[in-house]
Design a protein around this motif. Structure first.
Motif, PDB file in Angstrom:
ATOM      1  N   ASN A  99      10.047 -28.070   6.270  1.00  0.00           N
ATOM      2  CA  ASN A  99      10.900 -29.047   6.946  1.00  0.00           C
ATOM      3  C   ASN A  99      12.229 -29.203   6.217  1.00  0.00           C
ATOM      4  O   ASN A  99      13.162 -28.461   6.461  1.00  0.00           O
ATOM      5  N   ASN A 100      12.315 -30.147   5.305  1.00  0.00           N
ATOM      6  CA  ASN A 100      13.547 -30.377   4.548  1.00  0.00           C
ATOM      7  C   ASN A 100      13.559 -29.565   3.256  1.00  0.00           C
ATOM      8  O   ASN A 100      12.506 -29.220   2.714  1.00  0.00           O
ATOM      9  N   TYR A 101      14.752 -29.273   2.766  1.00  0.00           N
ATOM     10  CA  TYR A 101      14.940 -28.483   1.548  1.00  0.00           C
ATOM     11  C   TYR A 101      15.512 -29.376   0.454  1.00  0.00           C
ATOM     12  O   TYR A 101      16.489 -30.098   0.673  1.00  0.00           O
ATOM     13  N   TYR A 102      14.907 -29.324  -0.728  1.00  0.00           N
ATOM     14  CA  TYR A 102      15.388 -30.094  -1.884  1.00  0.00           C
ATOM     15  C   TYR A 102      15.640 -29.150  -3.050  1.00  0.00           C
ATOM     16  O   TYR A 102      14.812 -28.286  -3.353  1.00  0.00           O
ATOM     17  N   GLU A 103      16.785 -29.343  -3.711  1.00  0.00           N
ATOM     18  CA  GLU A 103      17.070 -28.579  -4.928  1.00  0.00           C
ATOM     19  C   GLU A 103      17.628 -29.535  -5.976  1.00  0.00           C
ATOM     20  O   GLU A 103      18.828 -29.819  -5.992  1.00  0.00           O
ATOM     21  N   PRO A 104      16.762 -30.048  -6.878  1.00  0.00           N
ATOM     22  CA  PRO A 104      17.187 -31.072  -7.830  1.00  0.00           C
ATOM     23  C   PRO A 104      18.018 -30.569  -9.001  1.00  0.00           C
ATOM     24  O   PRO A 104      18.604 -31.370  -9.722  1.00  0.00           O
ATOM     25  N   PHE A 105      18.092 -29.244  -9.199  1.00  0.00           N
ATOM     26  CA  PHE A 105      18.933 -28.652 -10.252  1.00  0.00           C
ATOM     27  C   PHE A 105      19.768 -27.550  -9.602  1.00  0.00           C
ATOM     28  O   PHE A 105      19.526 -26.367  -9.815  1.00  0.00           O
ATOM     29  N   VAL A 106      20.784 -27.916  -8.835  1.00  0.00           N
ATOM     30  CA  VAL A 106      21.439 -26.907  -7.988  1.00  0.00           C
ATOM     31  C   VAL A 106      22.277 -25.907  -8.773  1.00  0.00           C
ATOM     32  O   VAL A 106      22.385 -24.750  -8.381  1.00  0.00           O
ATOM     33  N   GLY A 107      22.876 -26.311  -9.897  1.00  0.00           N
ATOM     34  CA  GLY A 107      23.684 -25.370 -10.667  1.00  0.00           C
ATOM     35  C   GLY A 107      24.735 -24.705  -9.810  1.00  0.00           C
ATOM     36  O   GLY A 107      25.449 -25.351  -9.034  1.00  0.00           O
ATOM     37  N   LYS A 136      12.735 -38.212  -4.576  1.00  0.00           N
ATOM     38  CA  LYS A 136      11.935 -39.391  -4.232  1.00  0.00           C
ATOM     39  C   LYS A 136      11.520 -39.418  -2.763  1.00  0.00           C
ATOM     40  O   LYS A 136      10.477 -39.983  -2.417  1.00  0.00           O
ATOM     41  N   ASP A 137      12.297 -38.823  -1.884  1.00  0.00           N
ATOM     42  CA  ASP A 137      11.975 -38.857  -0.457  1.00  0.00           C
ATOM     43  C   ASP A 137      11.286 -37.592   0.042  1.00  0.00           C
ATOM     44  O   ASP A 137      10.978 -37.478   1.237  1.00  0.00           O
ATOM     45  N   ALA A 138      11.043 -36.636  -0.852  1.00  0.00           N
ATOM     46  CA  ALA A 138      10.376 -35.402  -0.431  1.00  0.00           C
ATOM     47  C   ALA A 138       8.951 -35.715   0.007  1.00  0.00           C
ATOM     48  O   ALA A 138       8.241 -36.486  -0.647  1.00  0.00           O
ATOM     49  N   GLU A 139       8.532 -35.131   1.120  1.00  0.00           N
ATOM     50  CA  GLU A 139       7.204 -35.442   1.651  1.00  0.00           C
ATOM     51  C   GLU A 139       6.528 -34.177   2.172  1.00  0.00           C
ATOM     52  O   GLU A 139       7.085 -33.069   2.091  1.00  0.00           O
ATOM     53  N   LYS A 140       5.349 -34.353   2.715  1.00  0.00           N
ATOM     54  CA  LYS A 140       4.539 -33.229   3.166  1.00  0.00           C
ATOM     55  C   LYS A 140       5.339 -32.296   4.074  1.00  0.00           C
ATOM     56  O   LYS A 140       6.007 -32.734   5.010  1.00  0.00           O
ATOM     57  N   GLY A 141       5.258 -30.999   3.753  1.00  0.00           N
ATOM     58  CA  GLY A 141       5.938 -29.996   4.559  1.00  0.00           C
ATOM     59  C   GLY A 141       7.348 -29.672   4.104  1.00  0.00           C
ATOM     60  O   GLY A 141       7.961 -28.733   4.599  1.00  0.00           O
ATOM     61  N   ASP A 142       7.896 -30.442   3.151  1.00  0.00           N
ATOM     62  CA  ASP A 142       9.223 -30.146   2.604  1.00  0.00           C
ATOM     63  C   ASP A 142       9.103 -29.087   1.506  1.00  0.00           C
ATOM     64  O   ASP A 142       8.056 -28.946   0.868  1.00  0.00           O
ATOM     65  N   PHE A 143      10.191 -28.352   1.278  1.00  0.00           N
ATOM     66  CA  PHE A 143      10.229 -27.320   0.238  1.00  0.00           C
ATOM     67  C   PHE A 143      11.142 -27.786  -0.896  1.00  0.00           C
ATOM     68  O   PHE A 143      12.290 -28.162  -0.661  1.00  0.00           O
ATOM     69  N   VAL A 144      10.620 -27.769  -2.123  1.00  0.00           N
ATOM     70  CA  VAL A 144      11.386 -28.178  -3.297  1.00  0.00           C
ATOM     71  C   VAL A 144      11.530 -26.970  -4.212  1.00  0.00           C
ATOM     72  O   VAL A 144      10.536 -26.469  -4.759  1.00  0.00           O
ATOM     73  N   PHE A 145      12.762 -26.486  -4.369  1.00  0.00           N
ATOM     74  CA  PHE A 145      13.033 -25.373  -5.282  1.00  0.00           C
ATOM     75  C   PHE A 145      13.568 -25.940  -6.591  1.00  0.00           C
ATOM     76  O   PHE A 145      14.597 -26.628  -6.603  1.00  0.00           O
ATOM     77  N   ILE A 146      12.876 -25.645  -7.686  1.00  0.00           N
ATOM     78  CA  ILE A 146      13.174 -26.263  -8.981  1.00  0.00           C
ATOM     79  C   ILE A 146      13.622 -25.204  -9.980  1.00  0.00           C
ATOM     80  O   ILE A 146      12.801 -24.484 -10.559  1.00  0.00           O
ATOM     81  N   ASP A 147      14.922 -25.095 -10.170  1.00  0.00           N
ATOM     82  CA  ASP A 147      15.489 -24.179 -11.168  1.00  0.00           C
ATOM     83  C   ASP A 147      15.910 -25.028 -12.360  1.00  0.00           C
ATOM     84  O   ASP A 147      17.096 -25.263 -12.595  1.00  0.00           O
ATOM     85  N   SER A 148      14.935 -25.498 -13.111  1.00  0.00           N
ATOM     86  CA  SER A 148      15.199 -26.454 -14.191  1.00  0.00           C
ATOM     87  C   SER A 148      15.872 -25.788 -15.382  1.00  0.00           C
ATOM     88  O   SER A 148      15.825 -24.565 -15.528  1.00  0.00           O
TER      89      SER A 148
END
Length: 277
Positions: free
Chosen positions: A32-40, A178-190
């Motif tokens: 569903n939604n895309y999250y990238e918390p360390f976008v660089g 904080k708003d990421a939920e079921k079916g969302d994709f979180v890409f974490i390039d920490s």
């Protein structure tokens, strides 16, 4: 959405351009939604161009640049072109004068189109595109002797068009998810765990220490419990294997080139791609 000219507008340490094919083949088929918390530098989002996306980074100057390109592309381009045009009787002296202007605005928290232009200019003309600050938060990377143009104007305009549909924030990685939920994709390039476990360095004065890595691993577990699809990349180190290896997550080791290492013999290493699906 597909725009052929969209590409990262800065070079970023740890950028994922060389891993794009490995990342894409491991993506969930649908999300569903895309999250990238360390976008660089944005190599992944600018490759995928997801329709409903949120990007975040703790580096306020970097995020200001995303926002200025999004909201004021012509003002940004005018400022960059002025910097390029003023060059170059003495490239070295000019670079250090621009770096000083950048640091002065940074200390005043003057997050505007000019700061974004200065940010991109010094990124393109500093050693290896490395973003590094000293204890006072001042950018201190030396000149790379380049006199190339800082941006591709068409690419900036197309990137601006795409970013208008993206939520752009700066802050902590937990708040970004904080708003990421079921079916969302979180890409974490920490930020990378150090190859030498006795040293922790980061590209912001706040740093990304051992406790931050532990907190991120806890967030990865929480996002998994929420039903999010999560992918995380990092060095293949004992710490990362300890934090994620015991949880039953899929962990694929891949070879990478490390262009920032000054010793060519040490430019090949291993990274790990961790998925919870």
């Amino acid at each position: 959405m597909s725009h052929s000219s969209i590409a990262p507008f800065v070079k970023w340490a740890g950028g994922k351009r060389q891993l794009l094919s490995q990342i894409k083949e491991r993506m969930p088929e649908k999300y569903n939604n895309y999250y990238e918390p360390f976008v660089g530098g944005g190599a992944v989002i600018f490759e995928l161009l997801p329709a409903n996306a949120l990007i975040n980074d703790i580096n306020k100057a970097l995020i200001n640049t995303y926002k200025q390109i999004c909201n004021a592309p012509e003002a940004f381009l005018a400022a960059v072109n002025r910097l390029d045009a003023e060059m170059w009787e003495n490239g070295r002296d000019y670079y250090y004068s621009v770096r000083e202007r950048y640091n002065d605005k940074l200390m005043k928290a003057a997050y505007d189109a000019e700061l974004a232009a200065l940010f991109v200019f010094i990124n393109k003309h500093c050693f290896n595109g490395l973003y590094r600050v000293n204890a006072k938060g001042l950018f201190n990377v030396p000149y790379n002797n380049s006199r190339r143009a800082s941006v591709d104007e068409n690419a900036i305009r197309e990137t601006s068009e795409y970013l208008r549909g993206v939520t752009i924030i700066d802050g902590d990685f937990e708040a970004a998810c904080k708003d990421a939920e079921k079916g969302d994709f979180v890409f974490i390039d920490s930020p990378y765990a150090p190859l030498n476990p006795t040293s922790f360095e980061s590209y912001t004065k706040e740093g990304f220490d051992l406790e931050s890595h532990k907190r991120l691993a806890k967030l990865f577990d929480e996002l998994t419990d929420r039903g999010c699809f999560c992918m995380l990349t990092n060095h293949n180190t004992e710490l990362i294997n300890e934090l994620y290896g015991r949880k039953g997550y899929r962990m694929d080791v891949v070879s990478v080139k490390r262009s920032i290492n000054s010793d060519a013999s040490n430019r090949v290493g291993e990274e790990v791609i961790i998925c919870n699906y």
